[in-house]
Scaffold this active site. Structure first.
Site, PDB file in Angstrom:
ATOM      1  NE  ARG A  62      40.953  75.130  15.596  1.00  0.00           N
ATOM      2  CZ  ARG A  62      39.908  74.866  14.959  1.00  0.00           C
ATOM      3  NH1 ARG A  62      38.464  75.160  15.443  1.00  0.00           N
ATOM      4  NH2 ARG A  62      39.837  74.233  13.788  1.00  0.00           N
ATOM      5  CG  ASN A  98      40.814  70.932   7.170  1.00  0.00           C
ATOM      6  OD1 ASN A  98      40.018  70.196   7.801  1.00  0.00           O
ATOM      7  ND2 ASN A  98      41.662  70.323   6.269  1.00  0.00           N
ATOM      8  CB  VAL A  99      38.477  76.876   9.809  1.00  0.00           C
ATOM      9  CG1 VAL A  99      36.884  76.397   9.828  1.00  0.00           C
ATOM     10  CG2 VAL A  99      39.092  76.389  11.099  1.00  0.00           C
ATOM     11  CG  HIS A 115      32.876  72.921   8.087  1.00  0.00           C
ATOM     12  ND1 HIS A 115      33.425  71.686   8.525  1.00  0.00           N
ATOM     13  CD2 HIS A 115      31.674  72.610   7.537  1.00  0.00           C
ATOM     14  CE1 HIS A 115      32.491  70.741   8.312  1.00  0.00           C
ATOM     15  NE2 HIS A 115      31.567  71.275   7.688  1.00  0.00           N
ATOM     16  CB  CYS A 126      26.604  95.133   8.997  1.00  0.00           C
ATOM     17  SG  CYS A 126      28.359  94.900   9.382  1.00  0.00           S
ATOM     18  CB  CYS A 145      28.102  98.382  11.145  1.00  0.00           C
ATOM     19  SG  CYS A 145      28.260  97.256  12.194  1.00  0.00           S
ATOM     20  N   GLY A 182      41.548  62.735   4.421  1.00  0.00           N
ATOM     21  CA  GLY A 182      41.717  63.110   5.822  1.00  0.00           C
ATOM     22  C   GLY A 182      40.568  63.687   6.483  1.00  0.00           C
ATOM     23  CB  THR A 183      37.048  63.947   6.235  1.00  0.00           C
ATOM     24  OG1 THR A 183      35.986  64.120   7.076  1.00  0.00           O
ATOM     25  CG2 THR A 183      36.656  63.251   5.030  1.00  0.00           C
TER      26      THR A 183
HETATM   27  P1  NAD Z   1      26.043  67.534  12.522  1.00  0.00           P
HETATM   28  O1  NAD Z   1      24.849  67.537  13.270  1.00  0.00           O
HETATM   29  O2  NAD Z   1      26.215  66.692  11.098  1.00  0.00           O
HETATM   30  O3  NAD Z   1      26.934  66.675  13.510  1.00  0.00           O
HETATM   31  C1  NAD Z   1      26.954  65.617  13.676  1.00  0.00           C
HETATM   32  C2  NAD Z   1      28.249  65.514  14.378  1.00  0.00           C
HETATM   33  O4  NAD Z   1      28.760  66.354  15.275  1.00  0.00           O
HETATM   34  C3  NAD Z   1      27.571  64.444  15.608  1.00  0.00           C
HETATM   35  O5  NAD Z   1      27.486  63.119  15.449  1.00  0.00           O
HETATM   36  C4  NAD Z   1      28.448  65.051  16.936  1.00  0.00           C
HETATM   37  O6  NAD Z   1      29.746  64.243  16.629  1.00  0.00           O
HETATM   38  C5  NAD Z   1      28.769  66.616  16.754  1.00  0.00           C
HETATM   39  N1  NAD Z   1      27.915  67.395  17.225  1.00  0.00           N
HETATM   40  C6  NAD Z   1      26.948  68.045  16.486  1.00  0.00           C
HETATM   41  N2  NAD Z   1      26.011  68.954  17.216  1.00  0.00           N
HETATM   42  C7  NAD Z   1      26.574  68.589  18.516  1.00  0.00           C
HETATM   43  C8  NAD Z   1      26.481  68.845  19.913  1.00  0.00           C
HETATM   44  N3  NAD Z   1      25.449  69.818  20.191  1.00  0.00           N
HETATM   45  N4  NAD Z   1      27.058  68.195  20.811  1.00  0.00           N
HETATM   46  C9  NAD Z   1      27.959  67.467  20.700  1.00  0.00           C
HETATM   47  N5  NAD Z   1      28.325  66.912  19.519  1.00  0.00           N
HETATM   48  C10 NAD Z   1      27.694  67.580  18.476  1.00  0.00           C
HETATM   49  O7  NAD Z   1      26.686  68.765  12.391  1.00  0.00           O
HETATM   50  P2  NAD Z   1      25.726  70.167  12.132  1.00  0.00           P
HETATM   51  O8  NAD Z   1      25.176  70.453  13.617  1.00  0.00           O
HETATM   52  O9  NAD Z   1      24.772  70.126  10.977  1.00  0.00           O
HETATM   53  O10 NAD Z   1      26.825  71.505  11.943  1.00  0.00           O
HETATM   54  C11 NAD Z   1      26.713  71.869  10.707  1.00  0.00           C
HETATM   55  C12 NAD Z   1      28.063  71.971  10.170  1.00  0.00           C
HETATM   56  O11 NAD Z   1      28.949  72.743  10.976  1.00  0.00           O
HETATM   57  C13 NAD Z   1      28.526  70.607  10.040  1.00  0.00           C
HETATM   58  O12 NAD Z   1      29.153  70.326   8.881  1.00  0.00           O
HETATM   59  C14 NAD Z   1      29.746  70.687  11.031  1.00  0.00           C
HETATM   60  O13 NAD Z   1      31.012  69.970  10.502  1.00  0.00           O
HETATM   61  C15 NAD Z   1      30.219  72.129  11.096  1.00  0.00           C
HETATM   62  N6  NAD Z   1      31.026  72.629  12.112  1.00  0.00           N
HETATM   63  C16 NAD Z   1      32.351  73.303  11.865  1.00  0.00           C
HETATM   64  C17 NAD Z   1      32.879  73.412  13.005  1.00  0.00           C
HETATM   65  C18 NAD Z   1      34.334  74.110  12.909  1.00  0.00           C
HETATM   66  O14 NAD Z   1      35.238  74.315  14.150  1.00  0.00           O
HETATM   67  N7  NAD Z   1      34.769  74.521  11.587  1.00  0.00           N
HETATM   68  C19 NAD Z   1      32.783  73.018  14.429  1.00  0.00           C
HETATM   69  C20 NAD Z   1      31.411  72.325  14.298  1.00  0.00           C
HETATM   70  C21 NAD Z   1      30.654  72.156  13.378  1.00  0.00           C
HETATM   71  N1  APR Z   2      46.946  61.762   6.869  1.00  0.00           N
HETATM   72  C1  APR Z   2      45.677  61.280   6.621  1.00  0.00           C
HETATM   73  N2  APR Z   2      44.523  61.204   7.288  1.00  0.00           N
HETATM   74  C2  APR Z   2      44.818  61.625   8.598  1.00  0.00           C
HETATM   75  C3  APR Z   2      46.190  61.864   9.117  1.00  0.00           C
HETATM   76  C4  APR Z   2      47.101  62.075   8.319  1.00  0.00           C
HETATM   77  N3  APR Z   2      48.472  62.387   8.666  1.00  0.00           N
HETATM   78  N4  APR Z   2      45.977  62.080  10.521  1.00  0.00           N
HETATM   79  C5  APR Z   2      44.697  61.972  10.885  1.00  0.00           C
HETATM   80  N5  APR Z   2      44.187  61.596   9.653  1.00  0.00           N
HETATM   81  C6  APR Z   2      42.449  61.130   9.418  1.00  0.00           C
HETATM   82  C7  APR Z   2      41.961  60.269  10.782  1.00  0.00           C
HETATM   83  O1  APR Z   2      42.086  58.967  10.581  1.00  0.00           O
HETATM   84  C8  APR Z   2      40.452  60.719  10.630  1.00  0.00           C
HETATM   85  O2  APR Z   2      39.959  59.853   9.800  1.00  0.00           O
HETATM   86  O3  APR Z   2      41.804  62.213   9.474  1.00  0.00           O
HETATM   87  C9  APR Z   2      40.571  62.199   9.804  1.00  0.00           C
HETATM   88  C10 APR Z   2      40.419  63.295  10.732  1.00  0.00           C
HETATM   89  O4  APR Z   2      38.697  63.106  11.276  1.00  0.00           O
HETATM   90  P1  APR Z   2      38.267  64.244  12.091  1.00  0.00           P
HETATM   91  O5  APR Z   2      39.196  64.605  13.483  1.00  0.00           O
HETATM   92  O6  APR Z   2      36.872  64.008  12.683  1.00  0.00           O
HETATM   93  O7  APR Z   2      38.181  65.571  11.321  1.00  0.00           O
HETATM   94  P2  APR Z   2      37.262  66.029  10.317  1.00  0.00           P
HETATM   95  O8  APR Z   2      36.652  64.763   9.640  1.00  0.00           O
HETATM   96  O9  APR Z   2      37.526  67.159   9.257  1.00  0.00           O
HETATM   97  O10 APR Z   2      35.696  66.630  10.956  1.00  0.00           O
HETATM   98  C11 APR Z   2      34.852  67.296  10.490  1.00  0.00           C
HETATM   99  O11 APR Z   2      33.957  67.923  12.151  1.00  0.00           O
HETATM  100  O12 APR Z   2      33.845  69.347  14.275  1.00  0.00           O
HETATM  101  C12 APR Z   2      33.582  69.302  12.902  1.00  0.00           C
HETATM  102  O13 APR Z   2      33.666  70.990  11.423  1.00  0.00           O
HETATM  103  C13 APR Z   2      34.396  70.198  12.381  1.00  0.00           C
HETATM  104  O14 APR Z   2      35.417  70.251  10.085  1.00  0.00           O
HETATM  105  C14 APR Z   2      35.120  69.314  11.073  1.00  0.00           C
HETATM  106  C15 APR Z   2      34.207  68.451  10.934  1.00  0.00           C
END
Ligand code: NAD
Ligand code: APR
EC number: 2.3.1.286
Length: 241
Positions: A62, A98-99, A115, A126, A145, A182-183
């Site tokens: 990624r 987003n990361v 995130h 550390c 470290c 976009g979420t």
């Molecule tokens: P959460 O418990 O709110 O997550 C809810 C959703 O995440 C679930 O409905 C499921 O879709 C998925 N999920 C969570 N844990 C899971 C597991 N063990 N197996 C399968 N699906 C799972 O999220 P959290 O546990 O409180 O996570 C803390 C934060 O970390 C969240 O805001 C999450 O978005 C973030 N996160 C970031 C990334 C990344 O790549 N940046 C990846 C994962 C989580």
């Molecule tokens: N323009 C606008 N919206 C879009 C587009 C686009 N071109 N393409 C996709 N989308 C919308 C989809 O309809 C969907 O609602 O973006 C959203 C993407 O949702 P997810 O794939 O669930 O991504 P996100 O909401 O960012 O996930 C939240 O979950 O796994 C964790 O940490 C991870 O930050 C992520 C978090």
């Protein structure tokens, strides 16, 4: 809405959808990342402990993708809006799930990465967080470290605490407009921000490809690609400044 009625403070939350048109995959769409990779093996501390090299490899891929991705019109519009609001003395807070670093590349100055960030890594010995644009292996030395094999992506995994929550909650309590872009509204605490904003009396707007799982919580919505709907909305706001 006259100048006097222009929003005093705006909080914008973005998710993977804002970067989709820049070529970065989303998580839960039809071909989303979590439809191809096992979330529990790649985005949980337990998964990392079980097989660190598998996780490092996933994030290395990624990170490499970022080298060929550019901000799209949505990122650029948000950067312009931030500058215009600041010049007008109005508050603007950009929170992203987003990361990637496309908001910063587009010119956004203050981005709260709740995130974490793909281009940073953290030493588990550390706690140092350092910029890391290249591959990370489980044998990488910590530049601070010298610990070996304890570096991990500076990304928040499921079960871990998101970052900047205190600051985000303060800004949500002061905003008079909350915009979600976009979420999917699937994952907390980000999915609950719209409720916090409503409780503070803010108007709420969803800009997304289609109605998210939280769509019913929003006062207004504009559906379409982020690169279309975000610049249109940002221009509407800037007209009143
Ligand atoms: P959460 O418990 O709110 O997550 C809810 C959703 O995440 C679930 O409905 C499921 O879709 C998925 N999920 C969570 N844990 C899971 C597991 N063990 N197996 C399968 N699906 C799972 O999220 P959290 O546990 O409180 O996570 C803390 C934060 O970390 C969240 O805001 C999450 O978005 C973030 N996160 C970031 C990334 C990344 O790549 N940046 C990846 C994962 C989580
Ligand atoms: N323009 C606008 N919206 C879009 C587009 C686009 N071109 N393409 C996709 N989308 C919308 C989809 O309809 C969907 O609602 O973006 C959203 C993407 O949702 P997810 O794939 O669930 O991504 P996100 O909401 O960012 O996930 C939240 O979950 O796994 C964790 O940490 C991870 O930050 C992520 C978090």
């Amino acid at each position: 809405m006259s100048n006097a009625n222009a929003p005093r403070g705006i909080v914008v939350l973005t998710g993977a959808g804002v970067s989709a048109e820049s070529g970065l995959g989303t998580f839960r769409d039809v071909d989303g990342i979590w439809t191809k990779y096992p979330l529990e093996d790649l985005a949980t501390p337990e998964g990392f402990a079980r097989n660190p090299d598998f996780v490092q490899g996933f994030y290395n891929d990624r990170r490499a993708q970022l080298k060929t991705s550019e901000p799209n019109a949505a990122h650029v519009a948000l950067a312009r809006l931030e500058a215009a609001l600041q010049a007008a003395g109005r508050r603007f807070t950009l929170v992203t799930q987003n990361v990637d670093h496309l908001h910063e590349t587009a010119g956004s100055q203050n981005v709260l990465h709740m995130h974490g960030e793909l281009l940073k890594v953290r030493c588990q010995a550390c706690g140092s967080v350092v910029r890391w644009p290249d591959d990370l292996t489980s044998k990488t030395h910590c530049p601070v470290c010298e610990a070996t094999g304890l570096m991990r992506p500076h990304v928040v995994w499921f079960g871990e605490m998101p970052l900047y929550m205190d600051e985000i909650e303060v800004e949500l309590s002061r905003a008079d407009l909350f915009v979600s872009i976009g979420t999917s509204g699937n994952v907390y605490p980000a999915a609950g921000f719209v409720q916090l904003a409503r409780r503070a009396g803010a108007r709420t707007l969803e800009l997304n490809l289609e109605p998210s799982d939280g769509a019913t919580f929003f006062d207004e919505a504009r559906y379409g690609k982020a690169s279309d709907v975000v610049p249109g909305w940002a221009n509407d706001i800037m007209k009143w400044l």
